[in-house]
Design a protein around this motif. Structure first.
Motif, mmCIF file in Angstrom:
data_model
loop_
_atom_site.group_PDB
_atom_site.id
_atom_site.type_symbol
_atom_site.label_atom_id
_atom_site.label_comp_id
_atom_site.label_asym_id
_atom_site.label_seq_id
_atom_site.Cartn_x
_atom_site.Cartn_y
_atom_site.Cartn_z
ATOM 1 N N THR A 145 43.431 -4.805 -25.832
ATOM 2 C CA THR A 145 42.203 -5.264 -25.688
ATOM 3 C C THR A 145 41.227 -4.028 -25.115
ATOM 4 O O THR A 145 39.961 -4.102 -25.387
ATOM 5 C CB THR A 145 42.356 -6.321 -24.909
ATOM 6 N N GLY A 146 41.720 -2.866 -24.773
ATOM 7 C CA GLY A 146 41.146 -1.828 -23.944
ATOM 8 C C GLY A 146 40.604 -0.913 -25.054
ATOM 9 O O GLY A 146 40.192 0.006 -24.601
ATOM 10 N N GLY A 147 41.064 -0.928 -26.384
ATOM 11 C CA GLY A 147 40.767 -0.084 -27.152
ATOM 12 C C GLY A 147 41.606 1.292 -27.377
ATOM 13 O O GLY A 147 41.507 2.100 -28.296
ATOM 14 N N LEU A 148 42.558 1.198 -26.529
ATOM 15 C CA LEU A 148 43.541 2.386 -26.630
ATOM 16 C C LEU A 148 44.522 2.520 -27.776
ATOM 17 O O LEU A 148 44.625 3.429 -28.618
ATOM 18 C CB LEU A 148 44.844 2.509 -25.349
ATOM 19 N N MET A 149 44.917 1.246 -28.358
ATOM 20 C CA MET A 149 45.677 1.165 -29.536
ATOM 21 C C MET A 149 44.900 1.337 -30.694
ATOM 22 O O MET A 149 45.477 1.767 -31.775
ATOM 23 C CB MET A 149 46.355 -0.066 -29.398
ATOM 24 N N SER A 150 43.668 1.216 -30.763
ATOM 25 C CA SER A 150 42.797 1.340 -31.849
ATOM 26 C C SER A 150 42.713 2.886 -32.312
ATOM 27 O O SER A 150 42.136 3.297 -33.287
ATOM 28 C CB SER A 150 41.448 0.710 -31.506
ATOM 29 N N ILE A 151 43.024 3.824 -31.146
ATOM 30 C CA ILE A 151 42.798 5.245 -31.475
ATOM 31 C C ILE A 151 44.108 5.872 -31.236
ATOM 32 O O ILE A 151 44.440 6.931 -31.568
ATOM 33 C CB ILE A 151 41.855 6.120 -30.569
ATOM 34 N N THR A 152 45.251 5.045 -31.262
ATOM 35 C CA THR A 152 46.751 5.524 -31.217
ATOM 36 C C THR A 152 47.474 4.982 -32.380
ATOM 37 O O THR A 152 47.728 3.774 -32.501
ATOM 38 C CB THR A 152 47.343 5.309 -29.908
ATOM 39 N N GLY A 153 48.008 5.775 -33.167
ATOM 40 C CA GLY A 153 48.581 5.597 -34.235
ATOM 41 C C GLY A 153 48.098 6.194 -35.572
ATOM 42 O O GLY A 153 47.148 7.012 -35.655
ATOM 43 N N HIS A 154 48.713 6.065 -36.820
ATOM 44 C CA HIS A 154 48.395 6.517 -37.772
ATOM 45 C C HIS A 154 47.627 5.558 -39.115
ATOM 46 O O HIS A 154 48.007 4.627 -38.998
ATOM 47 C CB HIS A 154 49.702 7.197 -38.392
ATOM 48 N N PRO A 155 46.706 6.060 -39.714
ATOM 49 C CA PRO A 155 46.061 5.301 -40.648
ATOM 50 C C PRO A 155 47.085 4.133 -41.744
ATOM 51 O O PRO A 155 46.934 3.321 -42.241
ATOM 52 C CB PRO A 155 45.156 5.807 -41.445
ATOM 53 N N ASP A 156 48.277 5.123 -41.891
ATOM 54 C CA ASP A 156 49.162 4.391 -42.907
ATOM 55 C C ASP A 156 50.076 3.688 -42.234
ATOM 56 O O ASP A 156 50.554 2.458 -42.943
ATOM 57 C CB ASP A 156 50.068 5.560 -43.533
#
Length: 374
Positions: A145-156
């Protein structure tokens, strides 16, 4: 050896990670930390295994050195009365119950401050004590919910949580800083105060440049794998055997990188001559660099780039990371000094180094209390 926080007593009602991490850090510098746990049950992390060490969860062991535990039943009137007497001897109370729990049992800050005006009372919550009070405070949920996962990881592959409860740890650091700041204020004025930290706010604050970019421009960053949104090259590159992280964060370092690779012409190419240009042409640049990096193994390039002054490093597993710290003389693993020889549970070193009052590792994490101690 006298610790910087010798003489301060902390009553610790907290469980799991953020609160216990904060009180462990303070205990390392001399504070007396008294944990209060449910008899026979204790902290949730006592059951969070594997891995186990001699029948105890390593999760708990990694967060609770330099403390002692007392059995305490919050629902028992006698225990609550005795704990109130214990609070009378304390400087700090730390708790991370669901908001309203301490108040329900007469142990909230507003119920204590008139009697104990010098008390520093720290509450750790998931989403604050207001409209988010009903939301559960777990690190995974905060990362999501804090946005960290939205910028962690790969587009694929999609969003990815960090491989450790990072938001909990950051919140614990914020709690420790808040408590120390409040104690400094008390030393000057005699006045205690209420300290509140929450996982969501800590997650947002930890996003630093990413969250500032959004606030100031409205941009919403997405998944970039291991790449950096504002710097290039600042990511792993593939060598002949394994990835190597390269951080050429300015034009001088990029020129040194190009020279070390035998491709100095890249630094004069208009597509790569400035950081802004390199970010705009990231894919082409990484292909150019990897065409050279793939010719030799990571250890070779690590040595070459260190010699050239280019920040870089292999992607180590935990064993290799500890070995590197040992090789560099950082002495990452410590053992409690007050335990019999050979019985101190190995711990990772407190990263804060003080020249006059360093951290001291006195005792093992406490055993589970079997019954009420009051």
């Amino acid at each position: 050896m006298t610790g910087a926080l010798d003489g301060f007593r902390i009553i610790d009602f907290s469980r799991v990670l953020a609160g216990p991490y904060a009180t462990m850090l303070l205990g390392d510098f001399g504070a007396e930390v008294i944990r209060l746990e449910r008899p026979g049950v204790g902290d949730d992390t006592r059951q969070w295994g594997p891995p186990w060490h001699e029948g105890e969860a390593t999760y708990f062991l990694g967060l609770n050195r330099n403390k002692r535990s007392l059995g305490f039943d919050l629902t028992d009137e006698h225990d609550r009365a005795e704990v109130r007497k214990l609070i009378a001897t304390a400087d700090v109370v730390v708790e991370n119950f669901k908001p309203g729990t301490m108040e329900r049992y007469g142990l909230g800050y507003e119920q204590l401050k008139a009697e104990f005006p010098g008390l520093v009372f720290c509450s750790v919550t998931g989403f604050g004590s207001g409209k988010g009070a009903h939301l559960p405070g777990y690190d995974l949920i905060a990362q999501a919910t804090g946005g960290l996962m939205s910028i962690t990881g790969h587009p694929d592959t999609g969003p990815q949580k960090v491989g450790v409860a990072l938001v909990d740890a950051i919140t614990g650091l914020h709690a420790a800083i808040g408590i120390q700041t409040a104690l400094i204020h008390r030393l000057r004025t005699g006045e205690g105060q209420y300290v509140e930290v929450n996982l969501l706010s800590s997650a947002l604050a930890s996003l630093t440049n990413q969250i500032t970019g959004h606030i100031l421009t409205g941009s919403v960053p997405g998944l970039m794998g291991n790449a950096h949104p504002s710097v290039c090259p600042y990511q792993p590159v593939m060598t002949a055997d394994r990835p190597l992280a390269v951080a050429a964060a300015n034009d001088k370092q990029f020129r040194a990188l190009a020279r070390a690779l035998g491709r100095e012409e890249l630094a004069d190419d208009d597509r790569y001559s400035t950081n802004t240009a390199r970010v705009a042409h990231r894919e082409e640049l990484i292909k150019e660099l990897e065409s050279v990096f793939r010719t030799r193994d990571a250890d070779h390039w690590f040595s070459v780039l260190v010699e050239a002054g280019v920040p870089n490093g292999p992607i180590n597993d935990l064993g290799q990371a500890v070995a590197l710290a040992e090789e560099l003389g950082l002495d990452p693993v410590v053992h409690p000094t007050d335990e019999p020889e050979g019985e101190g549970v190995a711990q990772i070193r407190n990263p804060i180094r003080l020249s006059a009052t360093p951290a001291v590792y006195r005792t093992n994490p406490p055993k589970l209390p079997g019954s009420s101690d009051f």
